[in-house]
Design an enzyme around this catalytic site. Structure first.
Site, PDB file in Angstrom:
ATOM      1  N   ASP A 170       0.853  -1.190   0.000  1.00  0.00           N
ATOM      2  CA  ASP A 170       0.000   0.000   0.000  1.00  0.00           C
ATOM      3  C   ASP A 170       0.895   1.249   0.000  1.00  0.00           C
ATOM      4  O   ASP A 170       1.898   1.315   0.707  1.00  0.00           O
ATOM      5  CB  ASP A 170      -0.909   0.001   1.242  1.00  0.00           C
ATOM      6  CG  ASP A 170      -2.059   0.982   1.114  1.00  0.00           C
ATOM      7  OD1 ASP A 170      -3.208   0.535   1.004  1.00  0.00           O
ATOM      8  OD2 ASP A 170      -1.800   2.217   1.110  1.00  0.00           O
TER       9      ASP A 170
ATOM     10  N   HIS B 150     -10.149  -5.246  -3.440  1.00  0.00           N
ATOM     11  CA  HIS B 150      -8.842  -5.437  -2.817  1.00  0.00           C
ATOM     12  C   HIS B 150      -9.019  -5.830  -1.368  1.00  0.00           C
ATOM     13  O   HIS B 150      -9.968  -5.412  -0.707  1.00  0.00           O
ATOM     14  CB  HIS B 150      -7.977  -4.168  -2.905  1.00  0.00           C
ATOM     15  CG  HIS B 150      -8.651  -2.915  -2.445  1.00  0.00           C
ATOM     16  ND1 HIS B 150      -9.592  -2.248  -3.206  1.00  0.00           N
ATOM     17  CD2 HIS B 150      -8.538  -2.210  -1.293  1.00  0.00           C
ATOM     18  CE1 HIS B 150     -10.012  -1.185  -2.546  1.00  0.00           C
ATOM     19  NE2 HIS B 150      -9.395  -1.144  -1.364  1.00  0.00           N
TER      20      HIS B 150
ATOM     21  N   GLU C 194     -12.295   3.422  -1.316  1.00  0.00           N
ATOM     22  CA  GLU C 194     -11.842   4.548  -2.141  1.00  0.00           C
ATOM     23  C   GLU C 194     -11.524   4.113  -3.564  1.00  0.00           C
ATOM     24  O   GLU C 194     -11.785   4.849  -4.512  1.00  0.00           O
ATOM     25  CB  GLU C 194     -10.598   5.185  -1.510  1.00  0.00           C
ATOM     26  CG  GLU C 194     -10.931   5.963  -0.244  1.00  0.00           C
ATOM     27  CD  GLU C 194      -9.697   6.403   0.523  1.00  0.00           C
ATOM     28  OE1 GLU C 194      -8.570   6.181   0.026  1.00  0.00           O
ATOM     29  OE2 GLU C 194      -9.861   6.945   1.615  1.00  0.00           O
TER      30      GLU C 194
HETATM   31  P1  AMP Z   1      -9.787   1.499   0.229  1.00  0.00           P
HETATM   32  O1  AMP Z   1     -10.021   2.716   1.052  1.00  0.00           O
HETATM   33  O2  AMP Z   1     -10.185   0.217   0.937  1.00  0.00           O
HETATM   34  O3  AMP Z   1     -10.408   1.597  -1.148  1.00  0.00           O
HETATM   35  O4  AMP Z   1      -8.227   1.359   0.062  1.00  0.00           O
HETATM   36  C1  AMP Z   1      -7.512   1.904  -0.998  1.00  0.00           C
HETATM   37  C2  AMP Z   1      -6.077   1.811  -0.626  1.00  0.00           C
HETATM   38  O5  AMP Z   1      -5.301   2.015  -1.795  1.00  0.00           O
HETATM   39  C3  AMP Z   1      -5.599   2.851   0.395  1.00  0.00           C
HETATM   40  O6  AMP Z   1      -5.074   2.180   1.546  1.00  0.00           O
HETATM   41  C4  AMP Z   1      -4.525   3.635  -0.352  1.00  0.00           C
HETATM   42  O7  AMP Z   1      -3.449   3.992   0.471  1.00  0.00           O
HETATM   43  C5  AMP Z   1      -4.108   2.655  -1.424  1.00  0.00           C
HETATM   44  N1  AMP Z   1      -3.544   3.225  -2.649  1.00  0.00           N
HETATM   45  C6  AMP Z   1      -4.024   4.256  -3.383  1.00  0.00           C
HETATM   46  N2  AMP Z   1      -3.262   4.457  -4.468  1.00  0.00           N
HETATM   47  C7  AMP Z   1      -2.274   3.522  -4.431  1.00  0.00           C
HETATM   48  C8  AMP Z   1      -1.173   3.202  -5.272  1.00  0.00           C
HETATM   49  N3  AMP Z   1      -0.915   3.897  -6.392  1.00  0.00           N
HETATM   50  N4  AMP Z   1      -0.370   2.180  -4.917  1.00  0.00           N
HETATM   51  C9  AMP Z   1      -0.609   1.489  -3.780  1.00  0.00           C
HETATM   52  N5  AMP Z   1      -1.635   1.729  -2.955  1.00  0.00           N
HETATM   53  C10 AMP Z   1      -2.456   2.739  -3.263  1.00  0.00           C
END
Ligand code: AMP
Length: 126
Positions: free
Chosen positions: A32, A105, A100
């Site tokens: 992440d 995932h 988000e």
């Molecule tokens: P969620 O809120 O469950 O949708 O989690 C989305 C996750 O994606 C968050 O923990 C972010 O920090 C992570 N995230 C967003 N963009 C990236 C990226 N480019 N590479 C890795 N993780 C990311």
């Protein structure tokens, strides 16, 4: 409908980089970007599924089995290379779930005590 411009779709297409932990025909695991615990890994299916509901209604049994097995393969790999015994898995779904990125995932969080599952509910003013 699945949004092909989401950030994880771009990672799967190789359009933006990721710190890869593990990959097979069905899933990709990577760090992440904003880790919330010492170890914070995301495991995503390679197919176009926006969340767990979408996955369970559209994916084949093979895709589902291989994806869920990969989560454990990733955990075993982390355990072998670092202090990762005991961890938490989270999958957020939709707006109330706090999702988000609209590509399914699972968060794997560990490497230290992750704490209570949820912060206490805010007291409502009476
Ligand atoms: P969620 O809120 O469950 O949708 O989690 C989305 C996750 O994606 C968050 O923990 C972010 O920090 C992570 N995230 C967003 N963009 C990236 C990226 N480019 N590479 C890795 N993780 C990311």
């Amino acid at each position: 409908m699945y949004d092909r411009n989401n950030v994880f779709a771009k990672i799967l297409r190789g359009e933006i980089p990721c710190k890869k932990i593990h990959e097979n025909d069905y899933a990709l695991a990577f760090e992440d970007l904003y880790p919330q615990r010492r170890i914070h890994i995301l495991v995503i299916p390679k197919g176009e599924f926006s969340d767990l509901d979408d996955f369970n209604s559209k994916a084949s049994n093979k895709e589902i089995a291989e994806f869920f097995r990969t989560i454990t393969v990733v955990a075993r790999k982390l355990e072998a290379s670092s202090d990762f015994s005991g961890y938490r898995i989270i999958s957020n779904i939709g707006e109330n779930g706090g999702q988000e990125v609209p590509h399914l995932h699972f968060h794997l969080l560990g490497g230290e005590a992750v704490g209570k599952m949820l912060s206490p509910r805010k007291q409502k003013n009476i």
